[in-house]
Write a protein that holds these residues in place. Structure first.
Motif, PDB file in Angstrom:
ATOM      1  N   ASN A  38       0.861  -1.181   0.000  1.00 44.16           N
ATOM      2  CA  ASN A  38       0.000   0.000   0.000  1.00 44.16           C
ATOM      3  C   ASN A  38       0.897   1.230   0.000  1.00 44.16           C
ATOM      4  N   ARG A  39       0.443   2.316  -0.612  1.00 44.24           N
ATOM      5  CA  ARG A  39       1.247   3.549  -0.665  1.00 44.24           C
ATOM      6  C   ARG A  39       1.421   4.204   0.701  1.00 44.24           C
ATOM      7  N   THR A  40       0.645   3.806   1.677  1.00 39.45           N
ATOM      8  CA  THR A  40       0.771   4.400   3.008  1.00 39.45           C
ATOM      9  C   THR A  40       1.910   3.780   3.817  1.00 39.45           C
ATOM     10  N   HIS A  41       2.427   2.647   3.373  1.00 38.62           N
ATOM     11  CA  HIS A  41       3.526   1.999   4.089  1.00 38.62           C
ATOM     12  C   HIS A  41       4.839   2.737   3.851  1.00 38.62           C
ATOM     13  N   ARG A  42       5.689   2.659   4.839  1.00 41.40           N
ATOM     14  CA  ARG A  42       6.991   3.321   4.793  1.00 41.40           C
ATOM     15  C   ARG A  42       7.850   2.772   3.649  1.00 41.40           C
ATOM     16  N   VAL A  43       8.616   3.661   3.029  1.00 40.94           N
ATOM     17  CA  VAL A  43       9.551   3.260   1.974  1.00 40.94           C
ATOM     18  C   VAL A  43      10.849   2.818   2.633  1.00 40.94           C
ATOM     19  N   ASP A  44      11.278   1.582   2.340  1.00 41.02           N
ATOM     20  CA  ASP A  44      12.531   1.064   2.870  1.00 41.02           C
ATOM     21  C   ASP A  44      13.681   1.237   1.889  1.00 41.02           C
ATOM     22  N   TRP A  45      13.394   1.076   0.603  1.00 40.71           N
ATOM     23  CA  TRP A  45      14.440   1.144  -0.420  1.00 40.71           C
ATOM     24  C   TRP A  45      13.932   1.935  -1.608  1.00 40.71           C
ATOM     25  N   ILE A  46      14.833   2.688  -2.226  1.00 41.56           N
ATOM     26  CA  ILE A  46      14.529   3.352  -3.491  1.00 41.56           C
ATOM     27  C   ILE A  46      15.545   2.844  -4.497  1.00 41.56           C
ATOM     28  N   TYR A  47      15.048   2.122  -5.492  1.00 38.86           N
ATOM     29  CA  TYR A  47      15.915   1.611  -6.546  1.00 38.86           C
ATOM     30  C   TYR A  47      15.999   2.663  -7.642  1.00 38.86           C
ATOM     31  N   THR A  48      17.203   2.979  -8.075  1.00 37.88           N
ATOM     32  CA  THR A  48      17.403   4.049  -9.049  1.00 37.88           C
ATOM     33  C   THR A  48      18.091   3.568 -10.324  1.00 37.88           C
ATOM     34  N   ARG A  49      18.048   2.297 -10.577  1.00 34.51           N
ATOM     35  CA  ARG A  49      18.727   1.745 -11.736  1.00 34.51           C
ATOM     36  C   ARG A  49      17.722   1.071 -12.660  1.00 34.51           C
ATOM     37  N   ARG A  50      17.424   1.734 -13.754  1.00 39.62           N
ATOM     38  CA  ARG A  50      16.497   1.174 -14.743  1.00 39.62           C
ATOM     39  C   ARG A  50      17.013  -0.197 -15.191  1.00 39.62           C
ATOM     40  N   ASP A  51      16.112  -1.142 -15.399  1.00 38.66           N
ATOM     41  CA  ASP A  51      16.403  -2.506 -15.851  1.00 38.66           C
ATOM     42  C   ASP A  51      17.013  -3.401 -14.785  1.00 38.66           C
ATOM     43  N   MET A  52      17.126  -2.934 -13.559  1.00 36.27           N
ATOM     44  CA  MET A  52      17.694  -3.766 -12.493  1.00 36.27           C
ATOM     45  C   MET A  52      16.840  -5.027 -12.324  1.00 36.27           C
ATOM     46  N   PRO A  53      17.475  -6.203 -12.294  1.00 33.69           N
ATOM     47  CA  PRO A  53      16.683  -7.425 -12.094  1.00 33.69           C
ATOM     48  C   PRO A  53      16.194  -7.520 -10.646  1.00 33.69           C
ATOM     49  N   LEU A  54      14.953  -7.949 -10.495  1.00 30.95           N
ATOM     50  CA  LEU A  54      14.335  -8.139  -9.185  1.00 30.95           C
ATOM     51  C   LEU A  54      13.609  -9.478  -9.205  1.00 30.95           C
ATOM     52  N   ARG A  55      13.501 -10.089  -8.038  1.00 30.94           N
ATOM     53  CA  ARG A  55      12.836 -11.387  -7.923  1.00 30.94           C
ATOM     54  C   ARG A  55      11.499 -11.188  -7.209  1.00 30.94           C
ATOM     55  N   VAL A  56      10.404 -11.569  -7.853  1.00 31.70           N
ATOM     56  CA  VAL A  56       9.070 -11.470  -7.266  1.00 31.70           C
ATOM     57  C   VAL A  56       8.853 -12.694  -6.388  1.00 31.70           C
ATOM     58  N   THR A  57       8.529 -12.455  -5.101  1.00 33.72           N
ATOM     59  CA  THR A  57       8.328 -13.559  -4.159  1.00 33.72           C
ATOM     60  C   THR A  57       6.901 -13.639  -3.629  1.00 33.72           C
ATOM     61  N   ALA A  58       6.085 -12.588  -3.868  1.00 36.03           N
ATOM     62  CA  ALA A  58       4.693 -12.605  -3.416  1.00 36.03           C
ATOM     63  C   ALA A  58       3.891 -11.599  -4.230  1.00 36.03           C
ATOM     64  N   GLU A  59       2.566 -11.803  -4.255  1.00 39.00           N
ATOM     65  CA  GLU A  59       1.651 -10.907  -4.948  1.00 39.00           C
ATOM     66  C   GLU A  59       0.470 -10.587  -4.042  1.00 39.00           C
ATOM     67  N   PHE A  60       0.017  -9.341  -4.105  1.00 36.94           N
ATOM     68  CA  PHE A  60      -1.218  -8.963  -3.434  1.00 36.94           C
ATOM     69  C   PHE A  60      -1.838  -7.826  -4.223  1.00 36.94           C
ATOM     70  N   GLU A  61      -2.986  -8.067  -4.809  1.00 33.09           N
ATOM     71  CA  GLU A  61      -3.666  -7.102  -5.669  1.00 33.09           C
ATOM     72  C   GLU A  61      -2.682  -6.535  -6.689  1.00 33.09           C
ATOM     73  N   HIS A  62      -2.448  -5.212  -6.691  1.00 31.54           N
ATOM     74  CA  HIS A  62      -1.547  -4.599  -7.673  1.00 31.54           C
ATOM     75  C   HIS A  62      -0.126  -4.458  -7.150  1.00 31.54           C
ATOM     76  N   TRP A  63       0.212  -5.193  -6.110  1.00 32.98           N
ATOM     77  CA  TRP A  63       1.528  -5.076  -5.479  1.00 32.98           C
ATOM     78  C   TRP A  63       2.301  -6.379  -5.604  1.00 32.98           C
ATOM     79  N   ARG A  64       3.625  -6.243  -5.746  1.00 33.68           N
ATOM     80  CA  ARG A  64       4.504  -7.402  -5.826  1.00 33.68           C
ATOM     81  C   ARG A  64       5.617  -7.233  -4.797  1.00 33.68           C
ATOM     82  N   ARG A  65       5.848  -8.276  -4.021  1.00 29.58           N
ATOM     83  CA  ARG A  65       6.980  -8.246  -3.091  1.00 29.58           C
ATOM     84  C   ARG A  65       8.198  -8.696  -3.876  1.00 29.58           C
ATOM     85  N   VAL A  66       9.237  -7.858  -3.888  1.00 29.91           N
ATOM     86  CA  VAL A  66      10.439  -8.142  -4.667  1.00 29.91           C
ATOM     87  C   VAL A  66      11.663  -8.116  -3.765  1.00 29.91           C
TER      88      VAL A  66
END
Length: 180
Positions: free
Chosen positions: A66-94
């Motif tokens: 949710n957008r109300t949750h605190r931001v822990d990381w800001i990724y600033t590298r376009r095309d950076m590979p990420l691994r999706v480990t969970a899904e919830f509605e329009h959100w993906r845990r990476v």
């Protein structure tokens, strides 16, 4: 005491998030005697875990879906590979190559496959074999697009260079995954 609309949904979200957080992203599926079916994401039906890449030059990974949750990381590298480990509605845990991450909105992610070089001064070769001529040397952290992958080698495009890199020197593709 007044009850806000959506309180039951908020409680369900908290419970679901807690259950998801309790499952380790690299925890193996338990065998039941027969070979178990691959895990599929509840929202997309795609295999889990899976690799994606950051679509834009900035993506915020949050504590929860949710957008109300605190931001822990800001990724600033376009095309950076990420691994999706969970899904919830329009959100993906990476998670990234260091195992750090959080929840990102799906619109920030792309299905374009990329890989990050994990070794230092890794040779990119003209053919998928150890003795082939070197096309370039790739530094640790270089992000390249995956063109295809064989059992031991992946063909990559990094900047204006194309060539083959040993799979063991890359993060962003599973050990036995073959890409055409």
């Amino acid at each position: 005491m007044a009850r806000r609309r959506g309180t039951a949904r908020a409680i369900a979200l908290v419970l679901m998030f807690g259950l998801m957080a309790g499952l380790g992203p690299s925890e193996p599926a338990r065998a039941t005697g027969a070979e178990s079916a691959p895990v599929r994401g509840p929202e997309t039906g795609l295999p889990m875990p899976r690799y994606v890449s950051l679509k834009s030059g900035e993506g915020r990974a949050r504590r929860g879906p949710n957008r109300t949750h605190r931001v822990d990381w800001i990724y600033t590298r376009r095309d950076m590979p990420l691994r999706v480990t969970a899904e919830f509605e329009h959100w993906r845990r990476v998670e990234d190559h260091e195992g750090q991450g959080g929840w990102m909105h799906y619109s920030l992610l792309s299905g374009v496959r990329t890989a990050m070089v994990t070794g230092d001064m890794v040779p990119m070769r003209s053919q998928p074999r150890p003795g082939a001529p070197e096309v370039a040397l790739l530094e640790h952290g270089v992000v390249a697009r995956i063109m295809s992958c064989e059992p031991d080698w992946c063909r990559l495009r990094a900047e204006n260079q194309r060539g083959w890199v040993e799979r063991s020197a890359l993060w962003g593709i599973d050990p036995h995954e073959i890409l055409d």
